[in-house]
Design a protein around this motif. Sequence first.
Motif, PDB file in Angstrom:
ATOM      1  N   LYS A  52       0.831  -1.216   0.000  1.00 49.78           N
ATOM      2  CA  LYS A  52       0.000   0.000   0.000  1.00 49.78           C
ATOM      3  C   LYS A  52       0.864   1.265   0.000  1.00 49.78           C
ATOM      4  CE  LYS A  52      -2.210  -1.080   3.812  1.00 49.78           C
ATOM      5  NZ  LYS A  52      -1.565  -2.368   4.061  1.00 49.78           N
ATOM      6  N   THR A  53       1.802   1.300   0.921  1.00 51.44           N
ATOM      7  CA  THR A  53       2.633   2.494   1.021  1.00 51.44           C
ATOM      8  C   THR A  53       3.490   2.639  -0.228  1.00 51.44           C
ATOM      9  OG1 THR A  53       2.632   2.197   3.410  1.00 51.44           O
ATOM     10  CG2 THR A  53       4.290   3.672   2.514  1.00 51.44           C
ATOM     11  N   ARG A  54       3.958   1.509  -0.709  1.00 56.90           N
ATOM     12  CA  ARG A  54       4.759   1.553  -1.923  1.00 56.90           C
ATOM     13  C   ARG A  54       3.953   2.082  -3.105  1.00 56.90           C
ATOM     14  NH1 ARG A  54       9.029  -2.811  -4.058  1.00 56.90           N
ATOM     15  NH2 ARG A  54       8.616  -2.701  -6.273  1.00 56.90           N
ATOM     16  N   ILE A 235      -3.717   9.679   1.382  1.00 56.92           N
ATOM     17  CA  ILE A 235      -3.629   9.443   2.830  1.00 56.92           C
ATOM     18  C   ILE A 235      -3.305   7.981   3.096  1.00 56.92           C
ATOM     19  CG2 ILE A 235      -4.809   9.800   5.043  1.00 56.92           C
ATOM     20  CD1 ILE A 235      -6.930  11.019   2.616  1.00 56.92           C
ATOM     21  N   ASP A 236      -2.211   7.764   3.770  1.00 57.90           N
ATOM     22  CA  ASP A 236      -1.825   6.398   4.154  1.00 57.90           C
ATOM     23  C   ASP A 236      -2.428   6.108   5.533  1.00 57.90           C
ATOM     24  OD1 ASP A 236      -0.650   3.939   3.956  1.00 57.90           O
ATOM     25  OD2 ASP A 236       1.423   4.627   4.180  1.00 57.90           O
ATOM     26  N   GLU A 237      -2.586   4.845   5.871  1.00 54.74           N
ATOM     27  CA  GLU A 237      -3.114   4.432   7.190  1.00 54.74           C
ATOM     28  C   GLU A 237      -4.444   5.139   7.475  1.00 54.74           C
ATOM     29  OE1 GLU A 237      -1.558   2.124   8.952  1.00 54.74           O
ATOM     30  OE2 GLU A 237       0.563   2.211   8.389  1.00 54.74           O
ATOM     31  N   PHE A 238      -5.283   5.154   6.479  1.00 55.11           N
ATOM     32  CA  PHE A 238      -6.543   5.887   6.586  1.00 55.11           C
ATOM     33  C   PHE A 238      -7.449   5.333   7.699  1.00 55.11           C
ATOM     34  CE2 PHE A 238     -10.888   6.965   5.024  1.00 55.11           C
ATOM     35  CZ  PHE A 238     -10.754   8.337   5.038  1.00 55.11           C
ATOM     36  N   LYS A 620       3.735   0.176  13.605  1.00 59.32           N
ATOM     37  CA  LYS A 620       2.841   0.192  12.445  1.00 59.32           C
ATOM     38  C   LYS A 620       3.561   0.686  11.187  1.00 59.32           C
ATOM     39  CE  LYS A 620      -0.903   2.738  12.268  1.00 59.32           C
ATOM     40  NZ  LYS A 620      -2.280   3.098  11.955  1.00 59.32           N
ATOM     41  N   GLY A 621       3.361  -0.032  10.097  1.00 55.46           N
ATOM     42  CA  GLY A 621       3.950   0.395   8.824  1.00 55.46           C
ATOM     43  C   GLY A 621       5.391  -0.050   8.616  1.00 55.46           C
ATOM     44  N   LEU A 622       6.060  -0.515   9.695  1.00 51.96           N
ATOM     45  CA  LEU A 622       7.468  -0.889   9.576  1.00 51.96           C
ATOM     46  C   LEU A 622       7.634  -2.375   9.259  1.00 51.96           C
ATOM     47  CD1 LEU A 622       8.890   0.998  12.709  1.00 51.96           C
ATOM     48  CD2 LEU A 622       8.571   1.849  10.392  1.00 51.96           C
TER      49      LEU A 622
HETATM   50 MG   LIG Z   1       2.202   0.820   4.840  1.00 58.36          MG
END
Ligand SMILES: [Mg+2]
Length: 800
Positions: A52-54, A235-238, A620-622
Motif C-alpha cells: 500500500k505504502t509503496r 492518505i496512508d493508514e486511513f 505500524k507500517g514498519l
Molecule cells: Mg504501509
Amino acid sequence: MSLFGSHDASAGAPSFPAAASPLLANLNPEQLAAVTLPVGNALILAGAGSGKTRVLTTRIAWLMQTGQVSPGGILAVTFTNKAAKEMMTRLTAMLPVNVRGMWIGTFHGLCNRLLRAHWKLAHLPSTFQILDTQDQLSAIKRLMKQYNVDDERFPAKQTQWFIAGAKEDGLRPRDVEVRSDDDRKKVELYQLYEEQCQREGVVDFGELMLRSYELLRDNDAVREHYQRRFRHIMIDEFQDTNRLQYAWIKMLSGRTAEGRFEPSGHNSVIAVGDDDQSIYAFRGARVGNMADFVREFDVQRQIKLEQNYRSFGNILDSANALISNNTKRLGKSLRTEQGPGEPVRVYESTSDFAEAQWMVEEMRQLAREGIDRKEMAVLYRSNAQSRVIETALFNAAVPYRVYGGLRFFERAEIKHALAYLRLLENKDDDTSFLRVVNFPPRGIGARSIEQLQDAARAAGHSLHDAVSAVGGKAGANLSAFVAKIDVLREQTVGISLREIIELVLDHSGLIEHYKADREGADRIENLEELVNAAESFVTQEGFGRDAVALPVDELRQSPASQGLDPSLPVIDEPLAPDAETGETLSPLAAFLTHAALESGDNQAQAGQDAVQLMTVHAAKGLEFDCVFITGMEEGLFPHENSMSDFDGLEEERRLMYVAITRARQRLYMSHSQTRMLHGQTRYNLKSRFYDELPEGALKWLTPKNQGFAPSAFGYGGGYATSRGAGGGYSKDSFASPPVPPQKAAPSHGLRSGMQVFHNKFGEGTVVSLEGSGDDARAQINFPRHGVKWLALSVAKLTPV
Ligand SMILES: [Mg+2]
Ligand SMILES: Nc1ncnc2c1ncn2[C@@H]1O[C@H](COP(=O)(O)OP(=O)(O)OP(=O)(O)O)[C@@H](O)[C@H]1O
C-alpha cells in the motif's frame, strides 16, 4: 458490512501506457492499476505488507513524471514523521525532485505548516509554539490549581483526555453537549485552558488540527486556494484517522459538510488503509471513516491488493488465522508466493528476566547467521516491559535503540533547555517560564510563584510581565531571572542556532548544575547532543540562517495552478517568508517546532546498527527481518484494560495482527510464567492468542505448557471451559452477553465466593474460575491489591 460493491475497479484501464515508465516495472497488475488510476477518488483497502505504502509513493512519482502534477500540487499524509521521511527518500531515489517543497507529512506536521503560513488569519502569534502532551498536562495541572479544582474528582489526566477528545471531534467548549454538573465543570476547564493557551501563544497537538480546520472553514479565499492547489491528495493508514482529520480532508478536497462539491475542488483523493490494522480507537480513530469516504466521495474505484510481499507463509498464515477470529471486518485475503519459510518459534520462560536473557542469546545467534541488528525488532504491548529487556541488552553489550518510551526531546534536561529557548522566542510562554524559573534552583519558592501567578492573573499579564508586582527578596530573584532571559534574548541576535543553544546552556546554569550532580554526566551528554541535533537540523533541513528560500515558480507556472489566488503565498518552503511582511520563522523557532513535532519516531544515532525496541503501536507500517513479540500473556497481550469487552478484545487482536505482520523471515513469540510489572510480581497465563494460531505454523522451543508447578490444590482439570471446540476464545464466546463465571469442579477445591490466602496479596475472595488443566485460573478480589487473575498451577493459594 462490505465496502466492496460490484464495481471493484482493480482493472480500471490506466490512462497512461504502463510500459512507458521504469517506475512501474515491478508492480503486480493490481498495484499497477492503483498507481495509474485516472483522476478521481479511490480507496485502496488491503492487508499488511501488500504494498500500500509503496503504491502511494510510486503514484506520486508517476504523477510527476508524466507531467500530470507539479510537486506543489501533491498533498500526502503519513502516520509518522519517519514514514514521511522514508517516502521522501524513496521519491528522491525515483525522480530528481526537490522533495522539501512537497507537502508530505503527518497531519500535525501539515497543519503546522498551514498555520505558520496563515498565522494571522488563524489568530495566532507568528511565533506560536507547540505544546507536547507532557507540557499540555502540566499546563492543565497549573490551571486546575489556580482555580482550586478538586483533582480527585477531576484528575488532570482525565481533563486532558476530555479536551483532546473534544478537539478530535471538532468541538469548541461552546459546542460540547453538557449533560451533568461534571460535564459543565469540564467544559469550563476546557474554556479556561483555551484562554490560557491563547494568552501564552501555544497550541497543543489537537489544536493544530482544529485550528487549521477552522482556518480553512472560515476563510473562503484560503480554502479555495488550497483546493485548487492540491490536485492530488493521498492518505496512508486511513483506518486510523479521526473524525476531525477526515473533516479536514473533506474540506481541502472541496466536499462541503452537506456533501456538495465546491467549484474549486476537482481534486482526487486516494485513501489507503487496512481495517484490520486499526489500532488507535482509544485516541479517537474511526474505522467508519472508510465507509463514509466511499459514500461521501462517491468512490467509484476500490482496489484490493492481495499479494503480500513481506512475509513468508508461516508468518502470514498465523496472521490470517488470528485475525479471522474478529467479527468486525471488511473482509480481505492475503497470500504470499514465498514458501512457508521457517516456523514461528514460541518460547516459554520462567521469568521476564529469563525471557530477556533468552532473547539476547537468540539475537547473538541471528547475528552469527549474518543478520544485521537493525533488522531485529523487539515488540511489546506496554512500554513498561522495555526496562528488563534494555537491562539484558545493556549487560550483554548489544547496541539497541528504543522508539517511543522517553524520547530524546522529552527528557527532563532537554525539556529544561528547550524551555529556556522557548522563552527567548516567546516571553509569554508561562509553561516554559514555570519549568525553569527556579531551575537550576535560585531561591524562588512555591509561595513566591503563587504570588506571581495571582498578580499575573489580576493584571491579565504573562508571568514574565508581572514580576515587578512581587516585592521583597523573592521579587528581586524573580526580576533577576527575567532580566537574565531578556539579556540572553538580546545576545542571540545575529548568532547561529548552535551558538544560541551553547549560550543558553552556559548562561542558564544548566550545565553547571548537572556538573555538581553525581549522576549528571548522562544529562550533560544529552545536552551536548542537543547542540548536535540543532546542528544537523540546520544542515540536513537547510533551515539555517544562510539557507536561501528557493524561488519556487514551478507551481505558479504549472497548468494545475490555474485559478490559484495570486495574493496568497505559495508555501513551498517551511520557512517561506510571510507574504505580507516578509517575516520568516527564525531558525530557533523552526527548531523548537521540530522538537515538538518530532514525536520520537526518529531518535539520534540513525545509521547505528542497533536492535530496535518499540511498542506494537509504534511498529505500524514498519518491517524487519526478525521480530520478537514478547509478553504474550493474558492481561498483557491482550491487555487487561481491553480484554473484558468485545470491542477492546478485537482491537487487541488487530494489534497482534500488526505485530505478526512486521516480520519478514523469522518470528518469535514468548511469554513468561512470572513477571515484575509496576512493582508487582504477576503470574499470568499464556495469551489466548496462541490458541488462535495454526498449530502447524508454530514450533515450541520449550515443551508446550511446561513449567507450571503442581498447584496447591493438586487439581486435575475437569471443569467446563469457555473455549469453543477449536481451542481459542472464539468470537462467539466473546459476543455479548459475556461468558458467565464458571462453576468450579470439586477437584479444585476452589469455588466462587471462597476466601483464600496468597502469600503476597493476603486474603481475598474468589470471584470467578476459568480454564482447565494447566490453563486453570482464578479471578480473585484482594481487598488490599485489587482484582487479579492468578494461574492456579503457579499461585500458591490456601483456603481460609
Ligand atoms: Mg504501509
Ligand atoms: N510488487 C512488488 N514487488 C516486490 N516487492 C514489493 C512489491 N510491492 C511491495 N513490495 C515490498 O513489500 C513490502 C511491503 O510493502 P509496503 O510497506 O508498501 O506494504 P503496506 O501494505 O504498506 O504494509 P503495512 O500494511 O504494514 O503498512 C515492502 O518491502 C515493499 O517494498
